[in-house]
Write a protein that holds these residues in place. Structure first.
Motif, PDB file in Angstrom:
ATOM      1  N   SER A  53       9.329  31.155  20.160  1.00  0.00           N
ATOM      2  CA  SER A  53       9.491  31.589  21.341  1.00  0.00           C
ATOM      3  C   SER A  53       8.819  30.741  22.431  1.00  0.00           C
ATOM      4  CB  SER A  53       9.764  33.063  21.583  1.00  0.00           C
ATOM      5  OG  SER A  53       8.039  33.909  21.897  1.00  0.00           O
ATOM      6  N   THR A  54       7.134  29.428  21.882  1.00  0.00           N
ATOM      7  CA  THR A  54       7.314  28.534  23.101  1.00  0.00           C
ATOM      8  C   THR A  54       7.662  27.660  22.792  1.00  0.00           C
ATOM      9  OG1 THR A  54       6.048  28.407  21.187  1.00  0.00           O
ATOM     10  CG2 THR A  54       5.073  30.089  23.221  1.00  0.00           C
ATOM     11  N   SER A  55       8.411  26.772  24.042  1.00  0.00           N
ATOM     12  CA  SER A  55       8.669  25.938  24.098  1.00  0.00           C
ATOM     13  C   SER A  55       7.608  24.471  24.666  1.00  0.00           C
ATOM     14  CB  SER A  55       9.858  25.516  25.221  1.00  0.00           C
ATOM     15  OG  SER A  55      10.367  26.972  24.463  1.00  0.00           O
TER      16      SER A  55
ATOM     17  N   GLY B  84      16.193  25.350  18.802  1.00  0.00           N
ATOM     18  CA  GLY B  84      16.895  25.332  20.123  1.00  0.00           C
ATOM     19  C   GLY B  84      17.862  26.580  20.718  1.00  0.00           C
TER      20      GLY B  84
ATOM     21  N   PHE C 146       8.008  25.406  17.299  1.00  0.00           N
ATOM     22  CA  PHE C 146       8.496  25.377  18.900  1.00  0.00           C
ATOM     23  C   PHE C 146       9.746  25.249  18.873  1.00  0.00           C
ATOM     24  CE2 PHE C 146       4.710  22.410  19.013  1.00  0.00           C
ATOM     25  CZ  PHE C 146       3.381  23.045  19.620  1.00  0.00           C
ATOM     26  N   ARG C 147      10.163  25.735  20.558  1.00  0.00           N
ATOM     27  CA  ARG C 147      11.595  26.012  20.536  1.00  0.00           C
ATOM     28  C   ARG C 147      11.820  24.303  22.085  1.00  0.00           C
ATOM     29  NH1 ARG C 147      13.267  30.956  19.853  1.00  0.00           N
ATOM     30  NH2 ARG C 147      15.472  30.470  20.056  1.00  0.00           N
ATOM     31  N   PRO C 148      11.364  23.502  21.766  1.00  0.00           N
ATOM     32  CA  PRO C 148      12.078  22.183  22.588  1.00  0.00           C
ATOM     33  C   PRO C 148      13.118  21.677  24.170  1.00  0.00           C
ATOM     34  CG  PRO C 148      11.275  20.953  20.506  1.00  0.00           C
ATOM     35  CD  PRO C 148      11.843  22.746  20.092  1.00  0.00           C
ATOM     36  N   ILE C 149      12.847  22.089  24.728  1.00  0.00           N
ATOM     37  CA  ILE C 149      14.164  21.467  25.600  1.00  0.00           C
ATOM     38  C   ILE C 149      14.002  20.587  26.455  1.00  0.00           C
ATOM     39  CG2 ILE C 149      14.456  22.595  28.064  1.00  0.00           C
ATOM     40  CD1 ILE C 149      13.160  25.204  27.161  1.00  0.00           C
TER      41      ILE C 149
ATOM     42  N   VAL D 226       8.244  21.084  27.205  1.00  0.00           N
ATOM     43  CA  VAL D 226       9.584  20.964  27.944  1.00  0.00           C
ATOM     44  C   VAL D 226       9.323  19.309  28.289  1.00  0.00           C
ATOM     45  CG1 VAL D 226      10.655  21.975  30.140  1.00  0.00           C
ATOM     46  CG2 VAL D 226       9.462  24.152  28.273  1.00  0.00           C
TER      47      VAL D 226
ATOM     48  N   ASP E 141      21.449  21.948  19.832  1.00  0.00           N
ATOM     49  CA  ASP E 141      20.430  20.787  20.571  1.00  0.00           C
ATOM     50  C   ASP E 141      20.077  20.510  19.330  1.00  0.00           C
ATOM     51  OD1 ASP E 141      20.251  22.176  22.768  1.00  0.00           O
ATOM     52  OD2 ASP E 141      18.435  24.185  22.120  1.00  0.00           O
TER      53      ASP E 141
ATOM     54  N   ALA F  52      14.795  25.231  31.445  1.00  0.00           N
ATOM     55  CA  ALA F  52      14.157  26.254  30.839  1.00  0.00           C
ATOM     56  C   ALA F  52      14.579  27.443  31.794  1.00  0.00           C
ATOM     57  CB  ALA F  52      12.690  25.644  30.732  1.00  0.00           C
TER      58      ALA F  52
END
Length: 375
Positions: A313-315, A342, A227-230, A317, A348, A242
């Protein structure tokens, strides 16, 4: 190790929203990023591989030289190095680092990208070669008497290595790929299976398919999800971040005509004839993104939509507590490794180490404690 966190160390700073800075191999950046991840509490860091990128094993060696605990998950593409040599290269680095090395096998889903390195096999042929490649690597890591191998892709006589993994035969092999061919190879040869972030239902379905493939060989695997956490202090601020990331990415696309100039991995790039990419993981992301930008409350596909699902590429959020709770839901599916990176790599990673990783570890410890009491 009940759960594991994997970060990301690249040869220089570059993401979908950040132009590459510094030399193509920035030794200072590699060292700083590796140290930052170690101090932030990450267990490992991924070193990526691409047909145009600096060589992953050498980047990993430099990252290892400045750290003392951080594991290195080194992406490796079968077929470009003799499997016996690759076995010795990884075993050598494993000894130099005190047993901190793991291999992440990337067979490759984009025919054109692999052709840049002279590989003209079909996708099915590549996975068949990967299976044979890993069979040979594992055999050499076991040590013992010299061995021969007669296969479709390799013919070897008297293979033997004087260097073995620090713990004999124990270098972990992670595996990526969502096609049926990929799942079959993973089930037979991998120790860990890595999937890109997707909604809980799809992730559970894929995990179950891999488990079935492994059971056919009397094996069990560890599972990783990316994941790409935001995260931000409030949920509203996180969603604003985001939206800002997507706006910056689309603005760069408008300037460049496409996102290919900023892609770290073009495996999901659409062929020029408009057909879907050969990468099954990218097709899955595209299908998820086509259903909407938000899933399972806080899974966001804005970057996947903008890039065509070309890479992880999914995050997730939200606030740190909210994102930690989301990761716990994936843990309940049997996924024990989280690869998180990140869009602003250094800041990040620091934020994850301070706000996210401790929360997830605490939630998992509490979850496991409750299971023990109930059991």
């Amino acid at each position: 190790m009940p759960i594991e966190f994997i970060g990301y160390v690249s040869a220089r700073e570059q993401t979908e929203i950040l132009d590459p800075t510094g030399p193509s191999v920035d030794a200072a950046y590699i060292a700083a990023t590796a140290l930052l991840h170690e101090r932030a509490g990450f267990d490992r860091a991924l070193i990526a591989f691409h047909s145009t990128s600096p060589e992953s094993l050498q980047i990993a060696q430099h990252a290892a030289s400045v750290t003392s605990r951080l594991g290195l998950l080194v992406a490796h593409r079968p077929g470009f190095t003799a499997p016996t040599l690759a076995a010795r290269q990884f075993a050598t680095l494993d000894n130099l680092t005190g047993g901190r090395v793991a291999m992440h096998v990337i067979t490759g889903g984009n025919d054109r990208e692999l052709q840049a390195d002279g590989d003209n096999l079909t996708k099915a042929e590549r996975y068949a070669r990967t299976a044979e490649y890993l069979q040979i690597i594992r055999r050499e890591w076991e040590g013992g008497a010299p061995f021969d191998h007669d296969g479709r892709f390799y013919r070897i006589r008297g293979a033997h290595s004087s260097v073995l993994p620090r713990n004999r035969g124990s270098i972990p092999i992670y595996f990526g790929g969502a096609s049926e061919d990929a799942l079959a190879v993973a089930g037979q040869y991998a120790d860990g299976y890595a999937l890109w972030g997707e909604p809980l239902r799809g992730a559970e379905e894929l995990v179950n398919r891999v488990r079935a493939a492994a059971r056919a060989h009397g094996r069990t695997l560890r599972f990783s999800i990316s994941f790409r956490p935001i995260i931000a202090d409030t949920e509203g601020q996180a969603w604003e971040r985001a939206a800002e990331i997507e706006a910056r990415l689309r603005a760069r696309q408008a300037e460049d005509g496409d996102a290919t100039g900023i892609a770290l991995d073009r495996a999901g790039q659409r062929p020029t004839d408009g057909t879907l990419p050969t990468n099954e993981g990218s097709r899955r992301l595209q299908a998820i993104a086509a259903q909407g930008a938000r899933h399972d409350e806080r899974l966001w596909t804005g970057v996947a939509q903008a890039t065509g699902g070309r890479w992880n590429s999914t995050s997730l959020v939200g606030t740190p507590d909210q994102v930690a709770e989301s990761l716990l839901r994936y843990y309940r599916l049997g996924i024990e490794t989280f690869l998180i990176r990140g869009f602003d790599p250094l800041s990040d990673a620091i934020l994850y180490g301070r706000e996210l990783i401790p929360r997830v570890r605490a939630l998992v410890e509490k979850e496991d404690g409750c299971r023990r009491l109930v059991g």
